[in-house]
Design a protein around this motif. Structure first.
Motif, PDB file in Angstrom:
ATOM      1  N   SER A  14       1.192  -1.213  -0.387  1.00 27.87           N
ATOM      2  CA  SER A  14      -0.019   0.434  -0.033  1.00 27.87           C
ATOM      3  C   SER A  14       0.889   1.668  -0.223  1.00 27.87           C
ATOM      4  O   SER A  14       0.752   2.134  -0.378  1.00 27.87           O
ATOM      5  CB  SER A  14      -1.102   0.104   1.005  1.00 27.87           C
ATOM      6  OG  SER A  14      -1.896  -0.397   0.876  1.00 27.87           O
ATOM      7  N   THR A  15       1.872   1.413   0.693  1.00 34.75           N
ATOM      8  CA  THR A  15       2.741   2.803   0.990  1.00 34.75           C
ATOM      9  C   THR A  15       3.517   2.817  -0.834  1.00 34.75           C
ATOM     10  O   THR A  15       3.246   3.764  -0.500  1.00 34.75           O
ATOM     11  CB  THR A  15       3.765   1.958   2.295  1.00 34.75           C
ATOM     12  OG1 THR A  15       3.326   1.970   3.313  1.00 34.75           O
ATOM     13  CG2 THR A  15       4.530   3.230   1.828  1.00 34.75           C
ATOM     14  N   VAL A  48       2.211   1.980  -2.944  1.00 35.38           N
ATOM     15  CA  VAL A  48       0.883   2.515  -4.567  1.00 35.38           C
ATOM     16  C   VAL A  48       0.775   4.338  -4.088  1.00 35.38           C
ATOM     17  O   VAL A  48       1.075   4.781  -4.784  1.00 35.38           O
ATOM     18  CB  VAL A  48       0.070   1.814  -4.691  1.00 35.38           C
ATOM     19  CG1 VAL A  48      -0.818   2.642  -5.242  1.00 35.38           C
ATOM     20  CG2 VAL A  48       0.703   0.084  -5.162  1.00 35.38           C
ATOM     21  N   GLU A  49       1.113   4.363  -2.836  1.00 35.53           N
ATOM     22  CA  GLU A  49       0.749   5.632  -2.571  1.00 35.53           C
ATOM     23  C   GLU A  49       1.823   6.486  -2.671  1.00 35.53           C
ATOM     24  O   GLU A  49       1.618   7.949  -3.030  1.00 35.53           O
ATOM     25  CB  GLU A  49       0.612   5.627  -0.702  1.00 35.53           C
ATOM     26  CG  GLU A  49      -0.445   4.583  -0.068  1.00 35.53           C
ATOM     27  CD  GLU A  49      -0.624   5.098   1.474  1.00 35.53           C
ATOM     28  OE1 GLU A  49       0.336   5.262   2.318  1.00 35.53           O
ATOM     29  OE2 GLU A  49      -1.362   4.910   2.555  1.00 35.53           O
ATOM     30  N   ASP A  82      -5.919   3.855  -6.058  1.00 34.68           N
ATOM     31  CA  ASP A  82      -6.979   3.818  -4.728  1.00 34.68           C
ATOM     32  C   ASP A  82      -7.103   2.623  -4.507  1.00 34.68           C
ATOM     33  O   ASP A  82      -7.288   2.171  -3.583  1.00 34.68           O
ATOM     34  CB  ASP A  82      -7.929   4.250  -5.011  1.00 34.68           C
ATOM     35  CG  ASP A  82      -7.930   6.152  -5.081  1.00 34.68           C
ATOM     36  OD1 ASP A  82      -6.956   6.240  -4.934  1.00 34.68           O
ATOM     37  OD2 ASP A  82      -8.083   6.507  -5.501  1.00 34.68           O
ATOM     38  N   ILE A 111      -4.042   0.253  -2.928  1.00 34.17           N
ATOM     39  CA  ILE A 111      -4.287   0.778  -1.987  1.00 34.17           C
ATOM     40  C   ILE A 111      -4.905   0.299  -0.612  1.00 34.17           C
ATOM     41  O   ILE A 111      -4.443  -0.207   0.459  1.00 34.17           O
ATOM     42  CB  ILE A 111      -3.639   2.044  -1.615  1.00 34.17           C
ATOM     43  CG1 ILE A 111      -2.620   2.893  -2.623  1.00 34.17           C
ATOM     44  CG2 ILE A 111      -3.879   2.625  -0.001  1.00 34.17           C
ATOM     45  CD1 ILE A 111      -3.288   3.890  -2.430  1.00 34.17           C
ATOM     46  N   LEU A 153      -3.920  -2.184   2.483  1.00 30.07           N
ATOM     47  CA  LEU A 153      -3.576  -1.861   3.983  1.00 30.07           C
ATOM     48  C   LEU A 153      -3.651  -3.266   4.860  1.00 30.07           C
ATOM     49  O   LEU A 153      -4.633  -3.525   4.686  1.00 30.07           O
ATOM     50  CB  LEU A 153      -4.695  -0.568   4.586  1.00 30.07           C
ATOM     51  CG  LEU A 153      -5.030   0.436   3.515  1.00 30.07           C
ATOM     52  CD1 LEU A 153      -6.148   1.570   3.727  1.00 30.07           C
ATOM     53  CD2 LEU A 153      -3.839   1.316   4.026  1.00 30.07           C
TER      54      LEU A 153
END
Length: 246
Positions: free
Chosen positions: A203-204, A206-207, A233, A236, A240
């Motif tokens: 997730s990080t 893709v953020e 989105d 992510i 998570l």
């Protein structure tokens, strides 16, 4: 009459914006879709034990009769078909091929490119993870590189682990099109193959992509239809950590 024409024009624009790209070419082993003026999505197939026959995406960027291919088809036969189509249909010579990570759906057909003298470029982590000389990319880079050809410049960027420890993305700034590869999931996808995944970082990573490339309009995932930032989105949210998603 003026109001009617305005509404009609708006309706045509909305239809075009929401329509899916049509197939420019289709055979049993290869599909080509045009995404923007200079970018194309190629779709080929990998037979797997766990998921059956899986459609695998790649991206092609073309300009001034030159092309760069991101991710090869999974085998040499489909790779030859892709290279030949680029030459016959677009009059374009492939000047480089870039696998976005070390799995077969990204570089299974690399030997077909090498046999035609097409140079291959990959993240150094990808090269380190491979043990097959036939599938070994010829040139490496650390974290970030710009590939310039014709009048275009494509960014290839490593922003962290996710699907694998070496996954990179490719971005064409002039048309705001990104190839996310298997790091990015299509909408409504499951988590897929997690054998080499880093679930803590996915997730990080893709953020980080969203933050660095806020203007991206089209995202091509590793499998399934292309879309917009909603794919980022969705990915992510999917990965998570539980303490953040609750």
């Amino acid at each position: 009459m003026r109001i009617y024409l305005t509404h009609l024009l708006l309706a045509i624009i909305l239809v075009n914006c929401n329509s899916k790209p049509e197939n420019l070419y289709e055979s049993e082993t290869l599909i080509i879709k045009q995404i923007s003026d200079h970018t194309y999505q190629h779709i080929t197939y990998l037979q797997t034990n766990d998921y059956g026959k899986v459609g695998c995406n790649g991206m092609i960027v073309v300009d001034q009769n030159e092309a760069i291919v991101f991710d090869t088809p999974p085998d040499d036969e489909a790779s030859v078909e892709l290279i030949n189509w680029l030459g016959s249909a677009l009059g374009s010579r492939v000047v480089a091929v870039v696998p976005t990570h070390f799995h077969k759906d990204c570089l299974g057909g690399l030997a077909a490119f090498h046999q035609r003298g097409i140079p291959s470029i990959a993240h150094n982590k990808t090269i380190q993870l491979l043990d097959s000389a036939a599938l070994l990319p010829q040139q490496g880079f650390d974290n970030f590189t710009n590939l310039t050809f014709g009048s275009q410049e494509v960014v290839v960027d490593y922003l962290g682990a996710g699907h694998t420890s070496d996954n990179v993305v490719a971005y064409l700034p002039t048309e705001q099109v990104m190839f996310g590869g298997c790091l990015i999931k299509k909408l409504k996808a499951g988590k897929g193959n997690l054998e080499d995944a880093d679930l803590d970082e996915w997730s990080t990573t893709v953020e980080n992509i969203k933050e660095k490339y806020p203007d991206v309009k089209v995202v091509i995932p590793g499998h399934g239809p292309s879309g917009g930032q909603a794919l980022l989105d969705y990915t992510i949210k999917m990965f998570l950590p539980k303490n953040q998603s609750d």
